[in-house]
Design an enzyme around this catalytic site. Structure first.
Site, PDB file in Angstrom:
ATOM      1  N   HIS A 180     122.837  44.113  55.069  1.00 12.42           N
ATOM      2  CA  HIS A 180     123.698  45.989  55.451  1.00 12.42           C
ATOM      3  C   HIS A 180     122.357  46.341  54.968  1.00 12.42           C
ATOM      4  CE1 HIS A 180     123.847  45.688  50.833  1.00 12.42           C
ATOM      5  NE2 HIS A 180     124.751  44.686  50.876  1.00 12.42           N
ATOM      6  N   HIS A 221     132.514  39.402  41.392  1.00 11.91           N
ATOM      7  CA  HIS A 221     131.564  40.385  42.345  1.00 11.91           C
ATOM      8  C   HIS A 221     132.883  39.869  43.411  1.00 11.91           C
ATOM      9  CE1 HIS A 221     129.855  43.063  44.494  1.00 11.91           C
ATOM     10  NE2 HIS A 221     128.567  42.100  45.381  1.00 11.91           N
ATOM     11  N   GLU A 249     132.309  41.427  46.253  1.00 14.37           N
ATOM     12  CA  GLU A 249     131.991  41.691  47.891  1.00 14.37           C
ATOM     13  C   GLU A 249     131.744  40.901  49.279  1.00 14.37           C
ATOM     14  OE1 GLU A 249     127.650  44.203  47.544  1.00 14.37           O
ATOM     15  OE2 GLU A 249     127.695  44.554  49.688  1.00 14.37           O
ATOM     16  N   ASP A 261     129.588  38.633  50.245  1.00 17.50           N
ATOM     17  CA  ASP A 261     128.480  37.683  50.757  1.00 17.50           C
ATOM     18  C   ASP A 261     129.244  36.221  49.277  1.00 17.50           C
ATOM     19  OD1 ASP A 261     127.975  39.941  48.846  1.00 17.50           O
ATOM     20  OD2 ASP A 261     126.027  39.385  49.237  1.00 17.50           O
ATOM     21  N   HIS A 266     126.740  45.784  40.547  1.00 18.21           N
ATOM     22  CA  HIS A 266     126.336  47.244  41.280  1.00 18.21           C
ATOM     23  C   HIS A 266     127.501  47.566  42.210  1.00 18.21           C
ATOM     24  CE1 HIS A 266     126.115  45.958  45.700  1.00 18.21           C
ATOM     25  NE2 HIS A 266     126.335  45.042  45.014  1.00 18.21           N
ATOM     26  N   ASP A 274     125.497  39.236  41.423  1.00 17.41           N
ATOM     27  CA  ASP A 274     123.828  39.823  41.961  1.00 17.41           C
ATOM     28  C   ASP A 274     122.985  40.550  41.434  1.00 17.41           C
ATOM     29  OD1 ASP A 274     124.587  40.242  44.534  1.00 17.41           O
ATOM     30  OD2 ASP A 274     125.707  42.110  44.373  1.00 17.41           O
ATOM     31  N   TYR A 313     114.781  43.647  45.443  1.00 16.29           N
ATOM     32  CA  TYR A 313     116.187  43.645  45.241  1.00 16.29           C
ATOM     33  C   TYR A 313     116.411  44.377  43.952  1.00 16.29           C
ATOM     34  CZ  TYR A 313     120.287  41.163  44.395  1.00 16.29           C
ATOM     35  OH  TYR A 313     122.115  40.548  44.129  1.00 16.29           O
ATOM     36  N   HIS A 320     121.987  35.536  43.879  1.00 12.88           N
ATOM     37  CA  HIS A 320     121.368  35.073  45.200  1.00 12.88           C
ATOM     38  C   HIS A 320     119.957  34.492  44.926  1.00 12.88           C
ATOM     39  CE1 HIS A 320     123.681  37.492  48.262  1.00 12.88           C
ATOM     40  NE2 HIS A 320     123.685  38.222  46.874  1.00 12.88           N
TER      41      HIS A 320
HETATM   42 FE1  FEO Z   1     126.877  43.528  45.957  1.00 13.12          FE
HETATM   43 FE2  FEO Z   1     125.634  40.076  47.285  1.00 13.12          FE
HETATM   44  O1  FEO Z   1     126.562  41.566  47.019  1.00 13.12           O
END
Ligand code: FEO
Length: 397
Positions: A24, A78, A80, A82, A145, A164, A191, A224
């Protein structure tokens, strides 16, 4: 990837996305990973999933440890995509009726994303879930976040599943910090600068709270990149340092150029800053990704922005960068503008307005040069460079 046992009966089941180059709008030249974890106890819990297109790979990894149908609980730290995009396929395989634990905001977000498909169990901050020998504790980390973000902590193993937070977009065969060494830190810094910078105040508050709770940490497992096991305090201390946004004697000169005039000005400013003992670098907006520029901005004391005037406005990449930087709310910066123009010359004024809106300390009205910078124009750039260096010296020693 094959599952990896990271502690007794606790498995990393992530997938490696070697080829993603843009997350993104954030450049990911090293790819990334989506980390999912499986805890096999009297009850079996899966923590987070992966991007939709990797769901089958995750199901295959689970199958190498247990039959997916044996999973009792799914935890969504989370929502999101991903980390949740793979949920529909994974839940289908595990059993649509299995309880899905998430924060209260996660409950709302998962419904927005997927409808009312599953038995979502919203949890309170501090709520616990027993797996038998182990207990999971859920810690709400709202706005770190996303509004739904939470951590899951296993006190028996002293492992924090941090969603994250503390992550890095880094794809590699290494799974742990000690296998990569200090080379992982620039990835963690990028990051932070591009995802978490605007939540610096909340991060400092959270770290204070966690220290007060005396949470013992042998391992931090982000969603991640690599797992922090050698020295989890290293990344926590780095987050504190980055969140305080203590500027260095460093200037980032961000610019774009049409016929090299604004570029010549940028280089003249950087040259002077160097002569005055400052760390400085020009960053051309069509040669450097905005996310790499933000990484440099993170600890810079000065951000100097240059744009030619194009059709009475800013050059488009400069507008793009200013919008991006404004959203990330960097603090404690000195600012100034410069640029060449042909006949109207609005760019410097427009940059100043944006820098003021970001609460940068404007130390100069800015330098405008018509068409090509010659003696007078270059002299003005040298003077601006000196002024920035003086301001950096008096502000940051
Ligand atoms: Fe906020 Fe890795 O997604």
């Amino acid at each position: 990837m094959k599952p990896l046992e990271i502690a007794k009966d606790i498995y990393w089941l992530g997938v490696i996305d070697w080829n993603i180059r843009d997350m993104h709008g954030y450049s990911t030249p090293y790819g990334t990973t989506y980390n999912s974890f499986l805890i096999v106890d009297e009850k079996i819990a899966l923590i987070d999933t992966v991007k939709k297109e990797f769901a089958d790979e995750l199901i295959d990894s689970i199958g190498q440890i247990v039959d997916p149908k044996e999973i009792d609980y799914v935890i969504s730290n989370h929502s999101e995509m991903d980390h949740s995009g793979g949920l529909p396929r994974v839940m289908h395989r595990i059993g649509e009726d299995k309880p899905l634990y998430c924060s209260k905001m996660g409950f709302k977000n998962l419904r927005h994303h997927f409808g009312r498909k599953w038995t979502c169990q919203p949890v309170e901050n501090g709520e616990q879930l027993s797996l038998g020998k182990r207990t999971l504790t859920f810690l709400e980390t709202r706005m770190l976040h996303w509004p739904d973000s939470m951590f899951t902590y296993v006190k028996e193993d002293k492992i924090l599943f941090s969603s994250d937070a503390f992550g890095q977009h880094y794809a590699g065969l290494e799974r742990f910090d000690d296998q990569v060494g200090d080379a992982i830190m620039p990835h963690a810094k990028k990051y932070f600068a591009n995802i978490l910078l605007l939540y610096s105040r909340l991060i400092l508050k959270l770290v204070g709270k966690v220290k007060k709770m005396g949470l013992a940490l042998d391992m931090i497992c982000p969603d991640h990149g690599i797992i922090w096991r050698q020295d989890p305090s290293k990344i926590i201390n780095a987050y504190v340092e980055w969140s305080t946004q203590t500027p260095k004697r460093k200037a980032v000169v961000v610019y774009d150029t049409m016929w090299h005039s604004t570029e010549t000005m940028a280089e003249a400013i950087v040259e002077t800053l160097g002569e005055e003992g400052m760390d400085a670098r020009p960053m051309h907006l069509r040669q450097c990704d905005r996310s790499d520029i933000m990484t440099e901005v993170l600890d810079a004391g000065a951000v100097i922005v240059g744009s030619p005037t194009l059709n009475n406005g800013l050059f488009p990449t400069v507008s793009d960068f200013l919008t991006y930087m404004k959203g990330l709310r960097p603090k404690n910066k000195i600012g100034a503008a410069f640029g060449s123009y042909g006949w109207s010359g609005e760019a410097v004024k427009l940059i100043n307005k944006e820098l003021e809106a970001m609460k940068f300390e404007l130390i100069d009205p800015g330098v405008k040069v018509q068409y090509v910078p010659e003696d007078q124009g270059l002299k003005a750039c040298y003077q601006l460079g000196k002024k920035i260096a003086q301001a950096l010296s008096s502000a940051y020693g």
